[in-house]
Design a protein around this motif. Structure first.
Motif, PDB file in Angstrom:
ATOM      1  N   SER A 218      33.741  38.325  29.316  1.00 61.59           N
ATOM      2  CA  SER A 218      33.904  38.095  30.753  1.00 61.59           C
ATOM      3  C   SER A 218      32.581  37.874  31.480  1.00 61.59           C
ATOM      4  N   GLN A 222      31.756  34.490  33.616  1.00 62.59           N
ATOM      5  CA  GLN A 222      31.360  34.458  35.024  1.00 62.59           C
ATOM      6  C   GLN A 222      30.022  33.752  35.199  1.00 62.59           C
ATOM      7  N   CYS A 236      39.773  33.395  42.063  1.00 58.42           N
ATOM      8  CA  CYS A 236      40.173  33.479  40.653  1.00 58.42           C
ATOM      9  C   CYS A 236      41.465  34.277  40.543  1.00 58.42           C
ATOM     10  N   VAL A 238      43.318  36.522  37.431  1.00 63.54           N
ATOM     11  CA  VAL A 238      43.256  37.090  36.092  1.00 63.54           C
ATOM     12  C   VAL A 238      44.667  37.548  35.729  1.00 63.54           C
ATOM     13  N   ARG A 251      43.920  39.159  41.601  1.00 68.29           N
ATOM     14  CA  ARG A 251      43.127  38.135  42.280  1.00 68.29           C
ATOM     15  C   ARG A 251      41.731  38.693  42.546  1.00 68.29           C
ATOM     16  N   CYS A 252      40.736  37.812  42.521  1.00 69.44           N
ATOM     17  CA  CYS A 252      39.381  38.249  42.835  1.00 69.44           C
ATOM     18  C   CYS A 252      38.522  37.021  43.153  1.00 69.44           C
ATOM     19  N   LEU A 254      34.996  34.833  42.265  1.00 65.84           N
ATOM     20  CA  LEU A 254      34.319  34.547  40.999  1.00 65.84           C
ATOM     21  C   LEU A 254      33.221  35.563  40.718  1.00 65.84           C
ATOM     22  N   LEU A 257      34.661  38.521  38.965  1.00 73.91           N
ATOM     23  CA  LEU A 257      35.530  38.243  37.822  1.00 73.91           C
ATOM     24  C   LEU A 257      35.285  39.193  36.653  1.00 73.91           C
ATOM     25  N   THR A 260      36.372  42.740  37.386  1.00 79.95           N
ATOM     26  CA  THR A 260      37.832  42.880  37.434  1.00 79.95           C
ATOM     27  C   THR A 260      38.405  42.973  36.028  1.00 79.95           C
ATOM     28  N   VAL A 272      42.547  33.161  32.655  1.00 77.60           N
ATOM     29  CA  VAL A 272      41.835  33.137  33.936  1.00 77.60           C
ATOM     30  C   VAL A 272      41.994  31.761  34.570  1.00 77.60           C
ATOM     31  N   VAL A 274      40.628  29.534  37.873  1.00 75.86           N
ATOM     32  CA  VAL A 274      39.553  29.522  38.852  1.00 75.86           C
ATOM     33  C   VAL A 274      39.558  28.172  39.563  1.00 75.86           C
TER      34      VAL A 274
END
Length: 314
Positions: A218, A222, A236, A238, A251-252, A254, A257, A260, A272, A274
């Motif tokens: 991850s 990112q 993003c 996930v 949700r988050c 970037l 990411l 999360t 993922v 984005v």
């Protein structure tokens, strides 16, 4: 928008069917001798075997297509991967069908089963997760089937990236925001990436991207996406095992990411998404604009001029 969550606990149970590891010994020969319909299978031996590659979809058994369910129901042998495919899809198999779990065996043993199918005229349903066209490892199997003289068919399935988009109720191709979707994975995994196909290079397009098989790295993901040009605030999604009972969706931004993904200890079965389309509002599509014409509808003259004028505005 509310998000659906799951507990991430492993699903227990499943249909009460006999699921066995692969064997080309007496257990596999029993396909011809275990009750059921021997006459039907003997007739098939005269017409040749067939392998149907079935896309099982992202998880939920009711996302299997009618054609896929029919192929499983018709099969003498059902080959599936218990590590990837929901066990409920086996409910479509005949009571006398042989169920072969391919999760622990190499390609060579599955090909040996195909060779037996060619000799005996069996119908084989090879069930893959998602859509077989995406990371399904079916091309090498299709090539082997061709060498064996086996008839083949591929039944498409619902891909996890479209299932995630549906779960969060987002269109991935918003007019004037994103008109392309990149399906890729992070470089550095078990299979080398071809030149020019890095996530960083794809990120330069700034459109919607779906990253498969990448959650275990991850931080690298990112970093590559930011280096490619996505702004830190890019939305993003996930998604872990979307449509399964233990589905988890978050949700988050970037720049959040990696944190999360680590927070929820996700490293496999995770996709993922984005891109700016994940937060953009819907813009007016020309397809249903009164000024747009096609073979089934005439354009309104005033709306047509309005649409043309809007295109000419610098």
């Amino acid at each position: 928008m509310s998000e659906r969550e799951g507990s991430q606990r492993e699903r227990a149970g499943g249909p009460r069917r006999k699921r066995e590891a692969f064997s080309l010994g007496p257990a596999t020969r029993a396909v011809r001798s275990e009750g059921g319909r021997p006459d039907r299978r003997e007739e098939r031996a005269l017409t040749g075997g067939r392998v149907t590659f079935v896309g099982a979809g992202p998880g939920a058994a009711d996302l299997l297509t009618f054609r896929g369910a029919a192929a499983i129901a018709d099969a003498d042998v059902v080959v599936w991967a218990s590590s990837l495919v929901h066990p409920d899809v086996l409910a479509h198999a005949r009571a006398d069908a042989r169920i072969v779990d391919s999760a622990t065996v190499p390609l060579e043993e599955v090909v040996a089963l195909y060779a037996a199918a060619a000799r005996e005229g069996w119908r084989v349903a090879r069930v893959h997760s998602g859509d077989p066209a995406l990371w399904g490892a079916i091309q090498e199997q299709l090539d082997r089937c061709a060498e064996l003289g086996l008839d083949t068919e591929v039944v498409p399935g619902v891909s996890s990236f479209t299932a995630v988009a549906a779960a969060v109720r987002r269109e991935l191709t918003i007019p004037e925001v994103a008109q392309s979707v990149v399906l890729t994975r992070l470089e550095g995994g078990k299979t080398p990436m071809p030149p020019g196909e890095s996530a960083r290079e794809f990120a330069r397009h700034g459109t919607t991207m779906a990253l498969f098989l990448s959650a275990a790295r991850s931080a690298q993901m990112q970093q590559e996406l930011l280096a490619g040009g996505y702004p830190p605030a890019t939305p993003c999604v996930v998604a872990y095992r979307v449509t399964w009972e233990d589905e988890l969706i978050r949700r988050c931004r970037l720049d959040e990411l990696a944190g999360t993904i680590r927070e929820h200890r996700l490293w496999k079965h995770t996709l993922v998404l984005v891109g700016p389309a994940l937060a953009a509002g819907g813009t007016r599509s020309h397809l249903y604009h009164p000024g747009h014409f096609h073979g089934f509808r005439r354009a309104d003259p005033d709306a047509r001029r309005e649409l043309r004028d809007a295109r000419e505005v610098p």
